[in-house]
Design a protein around this motif. Structure first.
Motif, short mmCIF file in Angstrom:
data_model
loop_
_atom_site.label_atom_id
_atom_site.label_comp_id
_atom_site.label_asym_id
_atom_site.label_seq_id
_atom_site.Cartn_x
_atom_site.Cartn_y
_atom_site.Cartn_z
N VAL A 1 -6.69 -17.53 -28.56
CA VAL A 1 -7.25 -17.80 -27.24
C VAL A 1 -8.73 -18.16 -27.35
O VAL A 1 -9.20 -19.12 -26.72
CB VAL A 1 -7.06 -16.58 -26.32
N GLU A 2 -9.45 -17.40 -28.16
CA GLU A 2 -10.89 -17.67 -28.33
C GLU A 2 -11.11 -19.02 -29.00
O GLU A 2 -12.04 -19.76 -28.64
CB GLU A 2 -11.54 -16.57 -29.15
N MET A 3 -10.28 -19.35 -29.98
CA MET A 3 -10.43 -20.62 -30.67
C MET A 3 -10.26 -21.80 -29.71
O MET A 3 -11.00 -22.79 -29.78
CB MET A 3 -9.40 -20.73 -31.81
N ILE A 4 -9.30 -21.69 -28.80
CA ILE A 4 -9.01 -22.78 -27.88
C ILE A 4 -10.03 -22.86 -26.76
O ILE A 4 -10.45 -23.96 -26.36
CB ILE A 4 -7.59 -22.63 -27.31
N THR A 5 -10.47 -21.71 -26.26
CA THR A 5 -11.29 -21.69 -25.04
C THR A 5 -12.78 -21.54 -25.29
O THR A 5 -13.59 -21.88 -24.42
CB THR A 5 -10.82 -20.55 -24.12
N ASN A 6 -13.17 -21.03 -26.46
CA ASN A 6 -14.58 -20.68 -26.63
C ASN A 6 -15.12 -21.11 -27.99
O ASN A 6 -15.91 -20.37 -28.60
CB ASN A 6 -14.76 -19.16 -26.45
N SER A 7 -14.72 -22.27 -28.46
CA SER A 7 -15.20 -22.76 -29.76
C SER A 7 -15.54 -24.24 -29.66
O SER A 7 -14.85 -25.09 -30.25
CB SER A 7 -14.15 -22.51 -30.85
N PRO A 8 -16.60 -24.59 -28.93
CA PRO A 8 -16.96 -26.01 -28.79
C PRO A 8 -17.31 -26.67 -30.12
O PRO A 8 -17.02 -27.86 -30.32
CB PRO A 8 -18.16 -25.99 -27.83
N ASP A 9 -17.95 -25.93 -31.01
CA ASP A 9 -18.32 -26.50 -32.32
C ASP A 9 -17.07 -26.81 -33.15
O ASP A 9 -17.07 -27.76 -33.93
CB ASP A 9 -19.23 -25.54 -33.09
N LEU A 10 -16.03 -26.01 -32.96
CA LEU A 10 -14.78 -26.26 -33.67
C LEU A 10 -14.15 -27.57 -33.19
O LEU A 10 -13.68 -28.38 -34.00
CB LEU A 10 -13.81 -25.10 -33.48
N TRP A 11 -14.15 -27.79 -31.89
CA TRP A 11 -13.59 -29.02 -31.35
C TRP A 11 -14.43 -30.23 -31.76
O TRP A 11 -13.90 -31.32 -31.99
CB TRP A 11 -13.48 -28.93 -29.83
N LEU A 12 -15.74 -30.03 -31.88
CA LEU A 12 -16.60 -31.10 -32.38
C LEU A 12 -16.24 -31.44 -33.82
O LEU A 12 -16.17 -32.62 -34.20
CB LEU A 12 -18.07 -30.68 -32.29
N SER A 13 -15.98 -30.40 -34.62
CA SER A 13 -15.59 -30.62 -36.01
C SER A 13 -14.26 -31.36 -36.09
O SER A 13 -14.09 -32.26 -36.93
CB SER A 13 -15.49 -29.28 -36.75
N LEU A 14 -13.32 -31.00 -35.23
CA LEU A 14 -12.02 -31.68 -35.22
C LEU A 14 -12.18 -33.14 -34.80
O LEU A 14 -11.50 -34.03 -35.33
CB LEU A 14 -11.07 -30.95 -34.29
#
Length: 294
Positions: free
Chosen positions: A58-71
């Motif tokens: 849940v945290e990865m999907i909702t609260n990880s903007p830097d992760l989505w930027l990396s993807l």
């Protein structure tokens, strides 16, 4: 006869024992442990793993903007590789005509793939350096000094620079794969299509491409897997910077585990990348079967 059949079955069974054991030891068990770890809040040191269920997901999907930027950065790598794929196929078709020196060209093109990735990344980091970098000097020598950019520190261009380095590394490898696929097509089939009146483009679309479906499937999967797991080039050349502007999914996952000691979240990201690779590979096969018919 029955004894021979039983002996053969026994031999097959015994021959499979070691591979199956190795499969469970190095694939099944680590994967199951990774999934179990993703359901915990673990710092990698404590003997106790706090179970939190799907909280990491849940945290990865909702609260990880830097992760989505990396993807998103991984997606740039994939798109650049996909754009270059028709050129790789065209060069492979040209080399497949067996002109003098074609094998030498294949060898030269294949060399970047067998080079050490770390050394190659260091070399390109100096090549694109703003201080006496070879690329800027080339632009200056050509009278294109106005094109000079902060190649490795400008968020607008850095990922395209890194993706171009990745393309340079794998360009020859894909050419060799496509060339091998073209060589495997029967000359009788090509001659028959020519007699039937098919031109070069029709032969490519209706004869060669369908015959190379497995080669395309492998190259596409290699691009998808490689771009999603890209690590050495951004790590050596920019360390994911500036900020997370050039970070990739794998680089961000490793930082999460070893820089922030969040092994549970890192395991969640590793599970996510496995799911993404499998899902994209299945979608790729579906589209490939639709576009390139048997």
């Amino acid at each position: 006869m029955k004894s021979i059949s039983q002996s053969r079955n026994l031999f097959i069974l015994v021959s499979l024992v070691i591979p199956v054991i190795l499969l469970f030891l190095f694939v099944v068990y680590p994967s199951a442990d990774l999934i179990a770890m993703s359901l915990t809040n673990w710092d990698g040191v404590s003997p106790h793993r706090e179970y939190i269920g799907v909280g990491n997901y849940v945290e990865m999907i909702t609260n990880s903007p830097d992760l989505w930027l990396s993807l998103r950065n991984n997606l740039i790598y994939l798109l650049v590789h996909m754009v270059m794929m028709p050129l790789e196929l065209a060069i492979a078709a040209m080399l497949n005509t067996k002109f003098r020196g074609s094998n030498f060209v294949k060898t030269i093109a294949f060399l970047p793939f067998i080079m050490n990735g770390v050394g190659m990344s260091y070399a390109f980091s100096y090549f694109f350096s703003p201080v006496n970098g070879g690329f800027n000097q080339i632009l200056t020598g050509l009278g294109l000094s106005g094109w000079i950019q902060r190649w490795l520190s400008d968020p607008k261009v850095v990922n395209y620079v890194l993706a171009s380095v990745s393309v340079w590394r794998f360009f020859g490898y894909h050419i060799v794969l496509f060339s091998t696929g073209l060589t495997s097509i029967s000359t009788d089939v090509m001659e028959a299509s020519h007699i039937d009146g098919a031109n070069a483009l029709q032969q490519l679309w209706y004869v060669q491409l369908p015959s190379m479906r497995l080669v395309f499937s492998f190259v596409l999967f290699d691009c998808i897997r490689g771009t999603l797991q890209c690590f050495d080039i951004p790590f050596i050349m920019t360390n994911g910077g500036p900020g997370y502007a050039s970070s990739t999914f794998t680089l961000y996952t490793i930082d999460t585990a070893f820089k922030y000691n969040s092994f549970g979240m890192a395991a969640t990201m590793a599970v996510a990348i496995m799911v993404i690779v499998v899902a994209v590979y299945g979608l790729q096969n579906l589209l490939l079967k639709t576009v390139v018919k048997e």
